[in-house]
Design a protein around this motif. Sequence first.
Motif, PDB file in Angstrom:
ATOM      1  N   LYS A  61       0.830  -1.214   0.000  1.00  0.00           N
ATOM      2  CA  LYS A  61       0.000   0.000   0.000  1.00  0.00           C
ATOM      3  C   LYS A  61       0.861   1.260   0.000  1.00  0.00           C
ATOM      4  CE  LYS A  61      -3.941  -2.119   2.368  1.00  0.00           C
ATOM      5  NZ  LYS A  61      -4.756  -2.158   3.608  1.00  0.00           N
ATOM      6  N   TRP A  62       1.952   1.246   0.791  1.00  0.00           N
ATOM      7  CA  TRP A  62       2.819   2.419   0.832  1.00  0.00           C
ATOM      8  C   TRP A  62       3.489   2.669  -0.518  1.00  0.00           C
ATOM      9  CZ3 TRP A  62       2.099   6.077   3.962  1.00  0.00           C
ATOM     10  CH2 TRP A  62       1.763   5.869   5.295  1.00  0.00           C
ATOM     11  N   GLN A  63       3.815   1.592  -1.231  1.00  0.00           N
ATOM     12  CA  GLN A  63       4.372   1.761  -2.572  1.00  0.00           C
ATOM     13  C   GLN A  63       3.353   2.408  -3.502  1.00  0.00           C
ATOM     14  OE1 GLN A  63       6.443  -1.704  -4.240  1.00  0.00           O
ATOM     15  NE2 GLN A  63       6.661  -2.508  -2.167  1.00  0.00           N
ATOM     16  N   ILE A  64       2.112   1.974  -3.404  1.00  0.00           N
ATOM     17  CA  ILE A  64       1.048   2.551  -4.227  1.00  0.00           C
ATOM     18  C   ILE A  64       0.861   4.030  -3.899  1.00  0.00           C
ATOM     19  CG2 ILE A  64      -1.441   2.502  -4.675  1.00  0.00           C
ATOM     20  CD1 ILE A  64      -1.309  -0.549  -4.233  1.00  0.00           C
ATOM     21  N   PHE A  65       0.809   4.351  -2.607  1.00  0.00           N
ATOM     22  CA  PHE A  65       0.622   5.745  -2.212  1.00  0.00           C
ATOM     23  C   PHE A  65       1.837   6.608  -2.584  1.00  0.00           C
ATOM     24  CE2 PHE A  65      -2.368   3.918   1.125  1.00  0.00           C
ATOM     25  CZ  PHE A  65      -3.485   4.223   0.375  1.00  0.00           C
ATOM     26  N   GLY A  66       3.016   6.002  -2.559  1.00  0.00           N
ATOM     27  CA  GLY A  66       4.205   6.733  -2.981  1.00  0.00           C
ATOM     28  C   GLY A  66       4.117   7.124  -4.447  1.00  0.00           C
ATOM     29  N   LEU A  67       3.659   6.201  -5.274  1.00  0.00           N
ATOM     30  CA  LEU A  67       3.493   6.493  -6.696  1.00  0.00           C
ATOM     31  C   LEU A  67       2.424   7.558  -6.899  1.00  0.00           C
ATOM     32  CD1 LEU A  67       3.925   5.968  -9.695  1.00  0.00           C
ATOM     33  CD2 LEU A  67       2.301   4.086  -9.533  1.00  0.00           C
ATOM     34  N   ILE A  68       1.310   7.435  -6.185  1.00  0.00           N
ATOM     35  CA  ILE A  68       0.254   8.435  -6.294  1.00  0.00           C
ATOM     36  C   ILE A  68       0.767   9.811  -5.886  1.00  0.00           C
ATOM     37  CG2 ILE A  68      -1.972   9.174  -5.357  1.00  0.00           C
ATOM     38  CD1 ILE A  68      -2.722   6.235  -5.095  1.00  0.00           C
ATOM     39  N   GLY A  69       1.568   9.856  -4.810  1.00  0.00           N
ATOM     40  CA  GLY A  69       2.133  11.120  -4.350  1.00  0.00           C
ATOM     41  C   GLY A  69       3.017  11.755  -5.402  1.00  0.00           C
ATOM     42  N   PHE A  70       3.832  10.937  -6.075  1.00  0.00           N
ATOM     43  CA  PHE A  70       4.695  11.481  -7.126  1.00  0.00           C
ATOM     44  C   PHE A  70       3.865  12.023  -8.288  1.00  0.00           C
ATOM     45  CE2 PHE A  70       6.511  10.687 -11.344  1.00  0.00           C
ATOM     46  CZ  PHE A  70       7.549  11.616 -11.320  1.00  0.00           C
ATOM     47  N   LEU A  71       2.858  11.269  -8.722  1.00  0.00           N
ATOM     48  CA  LEU A  71       2.020  11.717  -9.831  1.00  0.00           C
ATOM     49  C   LEU A  71       1.288  13.006  -9.473  1.00  0.00           C
ATOM     50  CD1 LEU A  71       0.500   8.320 -11.045  1.00  0.00           C
ATOM     51  CD2 LEU A  71       2.380   9.622 -12.071  1.00  0.00           C
ATOM     52  N   GLU A  72       0.865  13.124  -8.222  1.00  0.00           N
ATOM     53  CA  GLU A  72       0.191  14.344  -7.780  1.00  0.00           C
ATOM     54  C   GLU A  72       1.160  15.519  -7.789  1.00  0.00           C
ATOM     55  OE1 GLU A  72      -3.242  16.432  -6.394  1.00  0.00           O
ATOM     56  OE2 GLU A  72      -2.923  14.489  -7.366  1.00  0.00           O
ATOM     57  N   PHE A  73       2.374  15.285  -7.290  1.00  0.00           N
ATOM     58  CA  PHE A  73       3.400  16.329  -7.306  1.00  0.00           C
ATOM     59  C   PHE A  73       3.700  16.772  -8.734  1.00  0.00           C
ATOM     60  CE2 PHE A  73       7.969  16.748  -8.276  1.00  0.00           C
ATOM     61  CZ  PHE A  73       8.223  17.987  -7.705  1.00  0.00           C
ATOM     62  N   TRP A  74       3.870  15.800  -9.625  1.00  0.00           N
ATOM     63  CA  TRP A  74       4.225  16.124 -11.004  1.00  0.00           C
ATOM     64  C   TRP A  74       3.090  16.877 -11.700  1.00  0.00           C
ATOM     65  CZ3 TRP A  74       8.928  15.951 -13.008  1.00  0.00           C
ATOM     66  CH2 TRP A  74       9.080  16.084 -14.391  1.00  0.00           C
ATOM     67  N   SER A  75       1.852  16.538 -11.377  1.00  0.00           N
ATOM     68  CA  SER A  75       0.710  17.182 -12.027  1.00  0.00           C
ATOM     69  C   SER A  75       0.554  18.642 -11.614  1.00  0.00           C
ATOM     70  CB  SER A  75      -0.585  16.433 -11.709  1.00  0.00           C
ATOM     71  OG  SER A  75      -0.968  16.608 -10.353  1.00  0.00           O
ATOM     72  N   GLU A  76       1.183  19.025 -10.486  1.00  0.00           N
ATOM     73  CA  GLU A  76       1.064  20.395 -10.004  1.00  0.00           C
ATOM     74  C   GLU A  76       2.173  21.306 -10.522  1.00  0.00           C
ATOM     75  OE1 GLU A  76      -1.348  21.813  -8.101  1.00  0.00           O
ATOM     76  OE2 GLU A  76      -2.466  19.943  -8.283  1.00  0.00           O
ATOM     77  N   LEU A  77       3.075  20.772 -11.322  1.00  0.00           N
ATOM     78  CA  LEU A  77       4.190  21.582 -11.808  1.00  0.00           C
ATOM     79  C   LEU A  77       3.701  22.694 -12.735  1.00  0.00           C
ATOM     80  CD1 LEU A  77       6.916  18.903 -12.674  1.00  0.00           C
ATOM     81  CD2 LEU A  77       6.790  20.392 -10.667  1.00  0.00           C
TER      82      LEU A  77
END
Length: 258
Positions: free
Chosen positions: A132-148
């Motif tokens: 689950k933490w791996q999944i949330f880590g990926l989601i966190g990165f995608l969210e960060f990247w989408s806010e650039l």
Amino acid sequence: MKLSIATILSIVAGASAFTSSSLPSNSRSTTQVSETKADLEALAKKLNPIVGFYDPLNLAEAEFWGTSNEATIGFLRHSEIKHGRIAMFAFVGYIVHANGIKFPWAMQMDGTPFPSETNPPALWDAISDDAKWQIFGLIGFLEFWSELSTPEHKHYMAGGKPGDFPDFVSGPNGIPHPVPFNLYDPFKLSKNMSEETKERRLRAELNNGRLAMLGLFGFLCAQTIPGSVPLLSGVLPAYDGEPMAPFTHNVIGMPFGL
């Protein structure tokens, strides 16, 4: 809310929408971005001529966090598109797992297989916290990247296109290593797509996303609140867990004995 493994994997591998292309910035789509209430009213008629524009909370006239009304509408539009995409992936993932479809190989390096559970919320509970933490880590990165917000990609609250996910660029101003595919159109199949087609597909995406959000919550309500969705009574298995909690135990409260 809880998303199936197939849902998250789909987010990584799938093309997210029909709002931008993987071409350089000067070749990006000129699809109209709705930035005023009048634009939203016109778009609503195209999306659903029967319902039309429906905004009981007057959000289209709001100014969140001291920003302009145009920026607020950009935020609301981006939020709806993003959550609609997630709901579409989750709806498909829900059906896949409910039918017992899973990958044949091991889920984890220690050989742990994918759960055989066919009750989607219970299946999520059966996944290890490490996964689950791996999944949330990926989601966190995608969210960060989408806010650039860069010269090549304007933020959706600053004149950019709501729903437009930035390309995975490498180099000094991007990811330190090459990424072969982008989320949107990884194989560049829409290179010669007309603006009319992009407009039509964007409208279809919005409608399908709204329907998926309603459908997914209908599933969860039917499983947790008996009789709340009469058409699904006896169709879906009951679930007595907490569908809005990502972990079966209180991760934040554990250090404090909660």
